[in-house]
Design an enzyme around this catalytic site. Sequence first.
Site, short mmCIF file in Angstrom:
data_model
loop_
_atom_site.label_atom_id
_atom_site.label_comp_id
_atom_site.label_asym_id
_atom_site.label_seq_id
_atom_site.Cartn_x
_atom_site.Cartn_y
_atom_site.Cartn_z
N CYS A 50 0.82 -1.15 0.14
CA CYS A 50 0.01 0.08 0.07
C CYS A 50 0.73 1.17 0.25
O CYS A 50 1.81 1.35 0.58
CB CYS A 50 -0.93 0.04 1.36
SG CYS A 50 -2.03 1.38 1.09
N CYS A 54 0.58 4.98 6.76
CA CYS A 54 0.08 4.80 8.18
C CYS A 54 0.92 4.06 9.15
O CYS A 54 1.49 2.64 8.76
CB CYS A 54 -1.28 3.89 8.17
SG CYS A 54 -2.30 4.67 6.63
N CYS A 57 0.58 0.39 10.38
CA CYS A 57 0.15 -0.80 9.53
C CYS A 57 1.24 -1.69 8.61
O CYS A 57 2.11 -1.18 7.98
CB CYS A 57 -0.81 0.04 8.37
SG CYS A 57 -1.75 -1.30 7.13
N CYS A 94 -16.26 -8.90 6.04
CA CYS A 94 -15.69 -7.61 5.70
C CYS A 94 -14.50 -7.89 4.76
O CYS A 94 -13.68 -8.83 5.20
CB CYS A 94 -15.38 -7.08 6.89
SG CYS A 94 -16.68 -6.99 8.30
N CYS A 126 -19.55 -5.96 3.94
CA CYS A 126 -18.76 -4.58 4.49
C CYS A 126 -17.57 -4.62 3.76
O CYS A 126 -17.00 -5.77 3.57
CB CYS A 126 -18.48 -4.56 5.75
SG CYS A 126 -17.44 -3.12 6.44
N1 SAM Z 1 -6.65 0.46 3.42
C1 SAM Z 1 -7.84 0.79 3.73
C2 SAM Z 1 -7.92 2.04 4.72
O1 SAM Z 1 -6.88 2.23 5.32
O2 SAM Z 1 -9.04 2.56 4.92
C3 SAM Z 1 -8.63 -0.34 4.44
C4 SAM Z 1 -7.71 -1.39 5.28
S1 SAM Z 1 -7.09 -0.56 6.71
C5 SAM Z 1 -5.84 -2.21 7.02
C6 SAM Z 1 -8.25 -0.73 7.91
C7 SAM Z 1 -8.15 -0.24 9.41
O3 SAM Z 1 -7.46 -1.24 10.06
C8 SAM Z 1 -7.25 0.93 9.49
O4 SAM Z 1 -7.87 2.28 9.26
C9 SAM Z 1 -6.74 0.56 11.13
O5 SAM Z 1 -7.69 1.35 12.05
C10 SAM Z 1 -6.79 -0.91 11.11
N2 SAM Z 1 -5.43 -1.18 11.46
C11 SAM Z 1 -4.45 -1.50 10.54
N3 SAM Z 1 -3.37 -2.09 10.99
C12 SAM Z 1 -3.78 -1.88 12.53
C13 SAM Z 1 -2.74 -2.57 13.52
N4 SAM Z 1 -1.58 -2.73 13.49
N5 SAM Z 1 -3.66 -2.45 14.83
C14 SAM Z 1 -4.70 -2.07 14.82
N6 SAM Z 1 -5.44 -1.52 13.84
C15 SAM Z 1 -4.97 -1.84 12.76
FE1 SF4 Z 2 -2.70 1.44 3.42
FE2 SF4 Z 2 -2.68 0.26 5.75
FE3 SF4 Z 2 -2.86 2.74 5.55
FE4 SF4 Z 2 -5.02 1.25 4.84
S1 SF4 Z 2 -4.20 1.34 6.91
S2 SF4 Z 2 -4.35 2.91 3.86
S3 SF4 Z 2 -3.79 -0.73 4.14
S4 SF4 Z 2 -1.24 1.58 4.81
#
Ligand code: SAM
Ligand code: SF4
Length: 320
Positions: A50, A54, A57, A94, A126
């Site tokens: 991605c 973030c 992530c 989801c 979802c």
């Molecule tokens: N890429 C899309 C986005 O960011 O909206 C969808 C997937 S993203 C993995 C969905 C959510 O997963 C993020 O907004 C975050 O709140 C949660 N998330 C991701 N990594 C995480 C982690 N290591 N611990 C807890 N929540 C996490």
């Molecule tokens: Fe990409 Fe992870 Fe951020 Fe979703 S949470 S936009 S998968 S980097």
Amino acid sequence: MPSFSREEVRALYDQPLLPLLDEARRVHLSHHPDNEVQLCTLLSVKTGGCPEDCSYCPQSSHYDTGTNAERMLDVDHVLASARRAKELGSTRFCMGAAWREVKDGPAFDRVVEMVKGVKDLGLEACVTLGMLDEKQAKKLADAGLDAYNHNLDTSREHYRSIIKTRTFDDRLRTLENVRKAGITVCSGGIIGMGETADDRCEMLRTLANLEPQPESVPINALVPVEGTPLALQKPVDPLDLVRMIAVARILMPKSRVRLSAGRSSLSREAQMLCMLAGANSIFYGDKLLTTPNPDEDDDLALIRDAGLQAMPPRASAEAE
Ligand code: SAM
Ligand code: SF4
Ligand code: DTB
């Protein structure tokens, strides 16, 4: 519609835990007398690579986490997983994609097919696909999508220290597009990312002041992943998670509050307190998107021992 002030929310958050729990429980029982916990299954349909940064992530290409970019799953594979999830007792499926945003084209068309297939199985559907415009939201609505997950993650102030590649306002704009298309909103956040109590309260306040409020509010505890900038964060105090859920429940009485990521490091007692505080959904199945989640049997035992029950399938899988 309520318009909560900073001070009001902070005053709730600062209450001693037992009176806070009493209030949350009262609100919970008057809006959700059924003692049901919704089981939802997550599946990553497009993992890794991605472009967003973030900090929490494992799927961001900015960090070396051992999660590699994979090709998108095909529709049959996804529907086989959805069928299995249904057999195991989930009522919501989801699907997540590690995208910054939805781009029109074959990959999005494939997600639309996945949504139709999941709906045909009688499950709530979802998706979480990153940013999206009004037209794309409409296309998902037409496919029968029940809910779109797009988390605010934290407060507006803290957001910029967690993510640099997009803004808090981008997030809010996508939520508006989802709402306008008639899809229900799933939006929550994460605790344990170095935020202050004020940041936590501000995140909940922003969610609670949306009109209408989100139907679904996932509260995640950070799953620290090696290679991400947040890998060495101090583990969340489980009672902080209980407190967050209680405040979410009081501010958003009708919403389904979801005890989301982070359960693998919580005791049964802590999870039960989260349910007492008003959580009425969990992710079910031994994997979240890329990280582990408790075993199904343990979750069923927990629900049974708490005197709760898994939400039965509805005749029409309408989002609440
Ligand atoms: N890429 C899309 C986005 O960011 O909206 C969808 C997937 S993203 C993995 C969905 C959510 O997963 C993020 O907004 C975050 O709140 C949660 N998330 C991701 N990594 C995480 C982690 N290591 N611990 C807890 N929540 C996490
Ligand atoms: Fe990409 Fe992870 Fe951020 Fe979703 S949470 S936009 S998968 S980097
Ligand atoms: C949400 O708030 N939590 C889920 C779901 N929405 C998409 C995702 C949790 C991801 C945890 C890290 C992982 O497994 O990759």
